[in-house]
Motif scaffolding. Sequence first.
Motif, PDB file in Angstrom:
ATOM      1  N   ARG A  93       1.074  -1.072  -0.092  1.00  0.00           N
ATOM      2  CA  ARG A  93       0.038   0.476  -0.046  1.00  0.00           C
ATOM      3  C   ARG A  93       0.968   1.670   0.147  1.00  0.00           C
ATOM      4  NH1 ARG A  93      -4.156  -0.781   5.299  1.00  0.00           N
ATOM      5  NH2 ARG A  93      -2.620   1.478   5.035  1.00  0.00           N
ATOM      6  N   SER A  94       0.655   1.761  -0.868  1.00  0.00           N
ATOM      7  CA  SER A  94       1.222   3.368  -1.167  1.00  0.00           C
ATOM      8  C   SER A  94       1.403   4.380   0.400  1.00  0.00           C
ATOM      9  CB  SER A  94       1.223   4.296  -2.432  1.00  0.00           C
ATOM     10  OG  SER A  94      -0.496   4.414  -2.241  1.00  0.00           O
ATOM     11  N   ASP A  95       0.380   3.733   0.736  1.00  0.00           N
ATOM     12  CA  ASP A  95       0.805   4.892   2.291  1.00  0.00           C
ATOM     13  C   ASP A  95       1.315   4.503   3.432  1.00  0.00           C
ATOM     14  OD1 ASP A  95      -1.887   2.794   2.561  1.00  0.00           O
ATOM     15  OD2 ASP A  95      -2.676   4.241   3.758  1.00  0.00           O
ATOM     16  N   LEU A  96       1.984   3.168   3.407  1.00  0.00           N
ATOM     17  CA  LEU A  96       2.420   2.896   4.388  1.00  0.00           C
ATOM     18  C   LEU A  96       3.864   2.838   4.470  1.00  0.00           C
ATOM     19  CD1 LEU A  96       1.745  -1.488   3.889  1.00  0.00           C
ATOM     20  CD2 LEU A  96       1.241   1.104   5.809  1.00  0.00           C
ATOM     21  N   VAL A  97       4.607   3.856   3.072  1.00  0.00           N
ATOM     22  CA  VAL A  97       5.505   4.649   3.118  1.00  0.00           C
ATOM     23  C   VAL A  97       6.041   5.425   4.688  1.00  0.00           C
ATOM     24  CG1 VAL A  97       5.689   6.368   1.608  1.00  0.00           C
ATOM     25  CG2 VAL A  97       7.732   5.018   1.188  1.00  0.00           C
ATOM     26  N   LYS A  98       4.844   5.936   4.934  1.00  0.00           N
ATOM     27  CA  LYS A  98       4.834   7.204   6.374  1.00  0.00           C
ATOM     28  C   LYS A  98       5.632   6.009   6.917  1.00  0.00           C
ATOM     29  CE  LYS A  98       0.596   9.521   4.568  1.00  0.00           C
ATOM     30  NZ  LYS A  98      -0.406   9.257   4.733  1.00  0.00           N
ATOM     31  N   ASP A 157       4.563   0.559 -10.607  1.00  0.00           N
ATOM     32  CA  ASP A 157       3.295  -0.214 -11.734  1.00  0.00           C
ATOM     33  C   ASP A 157       2.391   0.079 -10.050  1.00  0.00           C
ATOM     34  OD1 ASP A 157       1.345  -2.277 -13.155  1.00  0.00           O
ATOM     35  OD2 ASP A 157       2.056  -3.993 -12.524  1.00  0.00           O
ATOM     36  N   VAL A 158       1.042   0.466 -10.555  1.00  0.00           N
ATOM     37  CA  VAL A 158       0.413   0.518  -9.396  1.00  0.00           C
ATOM     38  C   VAL A 158      -1.135  -0.023  -9.808  1.00  0.00           C
ATOM     39  CG1 VAL A 158      -0.853   2.662  -7.941  1.00  0.00           C
ATOM     40  CG2 VAL A 158       1.163   2.471  -8.975  1.00  0.00           C
ATOM     41  N   LYS A 159      -1.566  -0.461  -8.823  1.00  0.00           N
ATOM     42  CA  LYS A 159      -3.265  -1.236  -8.367  1.00  0.00           C
ATOM     43  C   LYS A 159      -4.588  -0.055  -8.309  1.00  0.00           C
ATOM     44  CE  LYS A 159      -2.748  -5.620 -10.730  1.00  0.00           C
ATOM     45  NZ  LYS A 159      -2.619  -6.640 -11.210  1.00  0.00           N
ATOM     46  N   LYS A 203      -4.051   2.901  -2.960  1.00  0.00           N
ATOM     47  CA  LYS A 203      -3.158   2.582  -4.229  1.00  0.00           C
ATOM     48  C   LYS A 203      -1.946   1.301  -3.939  1.00  0.00           C
ATOM     49  CE  LYS A 203      -3.134   7.508  -6.035  1.00  0.00           C
ATOM     50  NZ  LYS A 203      -1.762   8.674  -6.240  1.00  0.00           N
ATOM     51  N   ILE A 204      -2.196   0.036  -4.710  1.00  0.00           N
ATOM     52  CA  ILE A 204      -1.240  -0.869  -4.539  1.00  0.00           C
ATOM     53  C   ILE A 204       0.085  -0.723  -5.139  1.00  0.00           C
ATOM     54  CG2 ILE A 204      -0.303  -3.439  -4.420  1.00  0.00           C
ATOM     55  CD1 ILE A 204      -3.104  -2.337  -2.108  1.00  0.00           C
ATOM     56  N   VAL A 205       1.460  -0.367  -5.140  1.00  0.00           N
ATOM     57  CA  VAL A 205       2.858  -0.237  -5.755  1.00  0.00           C
ATOM     58  C   VAL A 205       2.920  -1.990  -5.675  1.00  0.00           C
ATOM     59  CG1 VAL A 205       5.573   0.435  -6.085  1.00  0.00           C
ATOM     60  CG2 VAL A 205       2.860   1.525  -4.657  1.00  0.00           C
ATOM     61  N   VAL A 206       2.731  -2.275  -7.351  1.00  0.00           N
ATOM     62  CA  VAL A 206       3.030  -4.228  -7.210  1.00  0.00           C
ATOM     63  C   VAL A 206       4.662  -4.114  -7.705  1.00  0.00           C
ATOM     64  CG1 VAL A 206       2.963  -5.460  -9.681  1.00  0.00           C
ATOM     65  CG2 VAL A 206       0.991  -4.375  -8.656  1.00  0.00           C
ATOM     66  N   GLU A 207       4.839  -3.178  -8.189  1.00  0.00           N
ATOM     67  CA  GLU A 207       6.671  -2.386  -9.102  1.00  0.00           C
ATOM     68  C   GLU A 207       6.831  -1.105  -8.696  1.00  0.00           C
ATOM     69  OE1 GLU A 207       9.040  -5.044 -10.377  1.00  0.00           O
ATOM     70  OE2 GLU A 207       7.793  -6.151 -10.264  1.00  0.00           O
ATOM     71  N   ILE A 217      10.473  -2.660  -4.783  1.00  0.00           N
ATOM     72  CA  ILE A 217       9.350  -3.324  -4.366  1.00  0.00           C
ATOM     73  C   ILE A 217       9.151  -4.496  -5.480  1.00  0.00           C
ATOM     74  CG2 ILE A 217       7.039  -3.149  -3.982  1.00  0.00           C
ATOM     75  CD1 ILE A 217       7.667   0.168  -3.290  1.00  0.00           C
ATOM     76  N   ILE A 218       9.020  -5.613  -5.563  1.00  0.00           N
ATOM     77  CA  ILE A 218       8.829  -6.458  -6.464  1.00  0.00           C
ATOM     78  C   ILE A 218       7.278  -7.869  -6.314  1.00  0.00           C
ATOM     79  CG2 ILE A 218       9.730  -8.764  -6.689  1.00  0.00           C
ATOM     80  CD1 ILE A 218      12.375  -7.893  -6.352  1.00  0.00           C
ATOM     81  N   HIS A 219       6.151  -7.562  -7.256  1.00  0.00           N
ATOM     82  CA  HIS A 219       5.378  -8.125  -6.691  1.00  0.00           C
ATOM     83  C   HIS A 219       4.743  -7.261  -5.536  1.00  0.00           C
ATOM     84  CE1 HIS A 219       5.727 -10.838 -10.242  1.00  0.00           C
ATOM     85  NE2 HIS A 219       7.236 -10.917  -9.559  1.00  0.00           N
ATOM     86  N   GLY A 220       4.624  -6.597  -5.243  1.00  0.00           N
ATOM     87  CA  GLY A 220       3.950  -5.550  -4.177  1.00  0.00           C
ATOM     88  C   GLY A 220       4.482  -5.612  -3.097  1.00  0.00           C
ATOM     89  N   ILE A 221       6.193  -6.738  -2.790  1.00  0.00           N
ATOM     90  CA  ILE A 221       6.538  -6.818  -1.487  1.00  0.00           C
ATOM     91  C   ILE A 221       7.980  -5.891  -1.535  1.00  0.00           C
ATOM     92  CG2 ILE A 221       7.865  -8.327  -0.283  1.00  0.00           C
ATOM     93  CD1 ILE A 221       6.243 -10.614  -1.553  1.00  0.00           C
ATOM     94  N   PRO A 222       7.804  -5.024  -0.830  1.00  0.00           N
ATOM     95  CA  PRO A 222       9.087  -4.650  -0.587  1.00  0.00           C
ATOM     96  C   PRO A 222      10.111  -5.023   0.253  1.00  0.00           C
ATOM     97  CG  PRO A 222       7.735  -3.429   1.278  1.00  0.00           C
ATOM     98  CD  PRO A 222       7.267  -4.447   0.206  1.00  0.00           C
ATOM     99  N   TRP A 223      11.608  -5.082  -0.307  1.00  0.00           N
ATOM    100  CA  TRP A 223      12.880  -6.009   0.068  1.00  0.00           C
ATOM    101  C   TRP A 223      13.467  -5.165   1.247  1.00  0.00           C
ATOM    102  CZ3 TRP A 223      14.491 -10.748  -2.718  1.00  0.00           C
ATOM    103  CH2 TRP A 223      13.714 -11.038  -3.077  1.00  0.00           C
ATOM    104  N   LEU A 224      13.052  -4.670   2.220  1.00  0.00           N
ATOM    105  CA  LEU A 224      13.425  -4.190   2.906  1.00  0.00           C
ATOM    106  C   LEU A 224      15.068  -5.006   3.977  1.00  0.00           C
ATOM    107  CD1 LEU A 224      10.905  -1.835   3.984  1.00  0.00           C
ATOM    108  CD2 LEU A 224      13.208  -0.552   3.183  1.00  0.00           C
TER     109      LEU A 224
END
Length: 101
Positions: A2-7, A24-26, A36-40, A54-61
């Motif tokens: 979710r794009s709002d999670l960046v906060k 890529d956003v859905k 907004k869901i960030v896919v890539e 961010i790959i397939h909606g998963i942030p690689w942190l």
Amino acid sequence: MRSDLVKILACPDCGGELQLYAFDVKRIRNDCGEKKIVVEGILLCKKCSRWFPIIHGIPWLYPKNLRNRAIERDFLRRHTDKKIINEILLRELREQTKNEQ
């Protein structure tokens, strides 16, 4: 992701604030509205300039010592048309050159 999670996310290496670059956003609608869901995309640390795919909606942190360079290289190759990718590649090339000297 979710794009709002960046906060609420932070760089695992320095704790810095992350900036989101979505490729890529859905959009998902539910009773609460639209999300907004960030896919890539990429999360870029504003403090240390470290980047995370961010790959397939998963942030690689992952911290530096757990990075998977093969997956990161593949991700970069798939998105070379994005301006931020070229900036990242340039920065990494400079850093690599500096470390070799």
